[in-house]
Each structure stands twice: as C-alpha cells, then as structure tokens.
Design a protein around this motif. Structure first.
Motif, short mmCIF file in Angstrom:
data_model
loop_
_atom_site.label_atom_id
_atom_site.label_comp_id
_atom_site.label_asym_id
_atom_site.label_seq_id
_atom_site.Cartn_x
_atom_site.Cartn_y
_atom_site.Cartn_z
N LEU A 71 -20.29 -3.21 7.46
CA LEU A 71 -21.10 -1.99 7.54
C LEU A 71 -21.07 -1.22 6.23
O LEU A 71 -22.10 -0.70 5.78
N ALA A 72 -19.91 -1.15 5.59
CA ALA A 72 -19.78 -0.42 4.32
C ALA A 72 -20.61 -1.07 3.23
O ALA A 72 -21.09 -0.39 2.32
N ALA A 73 -20.81 -2.39 3.33
CA ALA A 73 -21.60 -3.12 2.32
C ALA A 73 -23.09 -3.15 2.65
O ALA A 73 -23.85 -3.84 1.98
N GLY A 74 -23.50 -2.42 3.69
CA GLY A 74 -24.92 -2.40 4.06
C GLY A 74 -25.31 -3.49 5.04
O GLY A 74 -26.49 -3.70 5.30
N GLY A 75 -24.33 -4.18 5.58
CA GLY A 75 -24.61 -5.22 6.57
C GLY A 75 -24.65 -4.66 7.98
O GLY A 75 -24.70 -3.46 8.19
N LYS A 76 -24.59 -5.58 8.96
CA LYS A 76 -24.70 -5.15 10.35
C LYS A 76 -23.79 -5.96 11.23
O LYS A 76 -23.26 -7.00 10.84
N LEU A 77 -23.62 -5.45 12.45
CA LEU A 77 -22.87 -6.12 13.50
C LEU A 77 -23.85 -6.55 14.58
O LEU A 77 -24.62 -5.73 15.08
N LEU A 78 -23.83 -7.84 14.92
CA LEU A 78 -24.66 -8.38 16.00
C LEU A 78 -23.72 -8.73 17.15
O LEU A 78 -22.76 -9.48 16.96
N VAL A 79 -23.98 -8.18 18.35
CA VAL A 79 -23.06 -8.33 19.49
C VAL A 79 -23.81 -8.94 20.66
O VAL A 79 -24.97 -8.58 20.92
N PHE A 80 -23.14 -9.83 21.42
CA PHE A 80 -23.84 -10.52 22.50
C PHE A 80 -22.88 -11.06 23.55
O PHE A 80 -21.70 -11.30 23.26
N GLY A 81 -23.39 -11.24 24.76
CA GLY A 81 -22.65 -11.82 25.87
C GLY A 81 -23.55 -11.83 27.10
O GLY A 81 -24.68 -11.34 27.05
N ASN A 82 -23.06 -12.37 28.20
CA ASN A 82 -23.82 -12.48 29.45
C ASN A 82 -23.26 -11.54 30.52
O ASN A 82 -22.06 -11.31 30.56
N GLY A 83 -24.12 -11.06 31.39
CA GLY A 83 -23.67 -10.28 32.54
C GLY A 83 -22.89 -9.04 32.14
O GLY A 83 -23.37 -8.21 31.37
N GLY A 84 -21.66 -8.92 32.66
CA GLY A 84 -20.81 -7.78 32.30
C GLY A 84 -20.53 -7.75 30.81
O GLY A 84 -20.39 -6.67 30.22
N SER A 85 -20.45 -8.92 30.19
CA SER A 85 -20.23 -8.98 28.75
C SER A 85 -21.47 -8.50 27.97
O SER A 85 -21.34 -7.97 26.87
N ALA A 86 -22.65 -8.69 28.54
CA ALA A 86 -23.87 -8.13 27.93
C ALA A 86 -23.80 -6.61 27.97
O ALA A 86 -24.15 -5.93 26.99
N ASP A 104 -21.06 -4.88 27.99
CA ASP A 104 -20.06 -4.50 26.99
C ASP A 104 -20.64 -4.55 25.58
O ASP A 104 -20.33 -3.70 24.74
N ALA A 105 -21.49 -5.54 25.29
CA ALA A 105 -22.15 -5.62 23.99
C ALA A 105 -23.00 -4.38 23.75
O ALA A 105 -22.98 -3.78 22.67
N GLN A 106 -23.76 -3.99 24.76
CA GLN A 106 -24.60 -2.81 24.66
C GLN A 106 -23.76 -1.54 24.52
O GLN A 106 -24.12 -0.63 23.77
N HIS A 107 -22.64 -1.50 25.21
CA HIS A 107 -21.74 -0.35 25.12
C HIS A 107 -21.20 -0.21 23.70
O HIS A 107 -21.20 0.89 23.12
N LEU A 108 -20.77 -1.32 23.10
CA LEU A 108 -20.26 -1.30 21.73
C LEU A 108 -21.33 -0.82 20.77
O LEU A 108 -21.08 0.04 19.91
N ALA A 109 -22.55 -1.33 20.91
CA ALA A 109 -23.64 -0.91 20.04
C ALA A 109 -23.92 0.59 20.20
O ALA A 109 -24.10 1.30 19.20
N ALA A 110 -23.93 1.06 21.42
CA ALA A 110 -24.19 2.48 21.67
C ALA A 110 -23.14 3.37 21.02
O ALA A 110 -23.47 4.42 20.45
N VAL A 163 -9.89 -4.88 30.19
CA VAL A 163 -9.19 -4.89 28.90
C VAL A 163 -10.18 -5.03 27.75
O VAL A 163 -10.01 -4.41 26.70
N HIS A 164 -11.24 -5.82 27.95
CA HIS A 164 -12.27 -5.94 26.91
C HIS A 164 -12.83 -4.56 26.56
O HIS A 164 -13.05 -4.27 25.37
N ARG A 165 -13.05 -3.73 27.56
CA ARG A 165 -13.57 -2.38 27.28
C ARG A 165 -12.58 -1.59 26.42
O ARG A 165 -12.98 -0.88 25.50
N THR A 166 -11.30 -1.73 26.69
CA THR A 166 -10.29 -1.04 25.88
C THR A 166 -10.27 -1.59 24.46
O THR A 166 -10.17 -0.84 23.48
N VAL A 167 -10.39 -2.91 24.32
CA VAL A 167 -10.45 -3.54 22.99
C VAL A 167 -11.65 -3.00 22.22
O VAL A 167 -11.55 -2.66 21.04
#
Length: 195
Positions: free
Chosen positions: A46-61, A63-69, A179-183
């Motif tokens: 992120l500091a270098a102008g890049g991005k984070l792409l996050v993904f998963g299925n179901g509950g993990s999807a 969690d991906a959206q939660h991280l992005a938000a 635990v994933h949510r805490t991570v």
C-alpha cells in the motif's frame, strides 16, 4: 409456534463462548509471526502505491469484504483510504467468469486483470482446499504478487501455495471463522498503525 428458552440453551451459549476463547488462546502464539508478516507485506504494498486483493467463499467472502471495508473506510483511526478490493462483490464479473470459464476461475481471472507485481493477494479458506481460492493464489504467484493464505484445518493446498500462511488449525468452521475475524482485525491494526 413460539419458541421459549429451553433448559439446555444456557449451556449451548456457554459452550460456544468457551470453545471460541479456547481456540483463540491456543493459536494466538502460533499465528503471531505470520500475522505480522502479512501486516508488513500489506503495508509495504500500500505504501508503494499497490493494492490488496482479498477473496474467499461463503463466510470467507464476507470476511474478505469486511477486511476491505475496514481498510478502504476506517478501522480505528482517521487516515487516508487504502486500496483494497474484495474480489467477491461484483456479481456480473463473478457470474460471467463462472459461466464462461468455470467457478474455479472466478478469483484467478480477476487477479490476472487487476493484480500487478508488488500487490498482495490474500485468500481465505476455512478448509484450506477451496479450488477457486487455490487458483487465485496460484495466479497471484504467477503474476508476481505476494500471497497470503488465511486457512483452517491443516491449511491444505492453499496454505502450501502461499508465501505467507496464517493457519487456524481446527476442524470447526464456525470457530475458525471467529478466529479469522480476530486475525483480520489484528492485520488492520498493524496496517493502520504503520500507515
């Protein structure tokens, strides 16, 4: 039919909390190092102008959206918005890729389109073996992205494929997701503090 509290309800609630707490305590020291590695990699991208792409299925999807938000919006501090994309949210893209290439390609194809060397791809899978998450991690590796896997069980093929592996070694999907949510919150705290 109206449901009333039953004699075992309090024990069920107690058990859920006890199991969640026990798993958090059991894995805390084991995941600390990889969580810090993930935080450092994401911060650098992120500091270098890049991005984070996050993904998963179901509950993990979710969690991906939660991280992005948390990072596009705000976690706990006021700061500039961060470039994070959950690859689980665009139904037109997801359904067209699934229709034309198969469901296993829904994340890989997006990483091929959006990912650049220096970005980070974070795949989430409670089983560690979701074929489309594995394909996404493999596409990210091929594209020069730093790969992070957040897994459950023994980490499976996804954990082995990623450069950074955060494994919550348990067989209960519900407890692993807790635990994933805490991570995820720990990663957000690290990135927000650094940037």
């Amino acid at each position: 039919m109206e449901r009333r509290a039953g004699p075992g309800d309090a024990a069920v609630v107690q058990a859920v909390f006890d199991e969640a707490i026990a798993l958090h305590v059991r894995v805390r020291d084991l995941v600390r190092g990889p969580v810090i590695e993930a935080g450092v990699a994401i911060t650098a991208a992120l500091a270098a102008g890049g991005k984070l792409l996050v993904f998963g299925n179901g509950g993990s999807a979710a969690d991906a959206q939660h991280l992005a938000a948390e990072l596009v919006g705000r976690f706990e501090r006021e700061r500039a918005a961060m470039a994070v994309i959950a690859l689980t949210t665009d139904t037109s893209v997801l359904t067209s890729i699934a229709n034309d290439y198969g469901f296993e390609r829904v994340f890989a194809r997006q990483i091929e389109a959006l990912g650049r060397g220096g970005d980070v791809a974070l795949g989430i899978s409670t089983s560690g073996s979701s074929p489309n998450v594995l394909a996404g991690i493999e596409a990210a590796n091929a594209g020069g992205l730093t790969t992070v896997a957040l897994t459950g069980r023994d980490g499976g093929s996804i954990g082995k494929a990623a450069a950074i592996h955060i494994n919550v070694a348990d067989t209960s999907t519900a407890r692993v997701q807790e635990v994933h949510r805490t991570v995820i919150h720990a990663i957000c705290a690290l990135v927000e503090r650094a940037l």
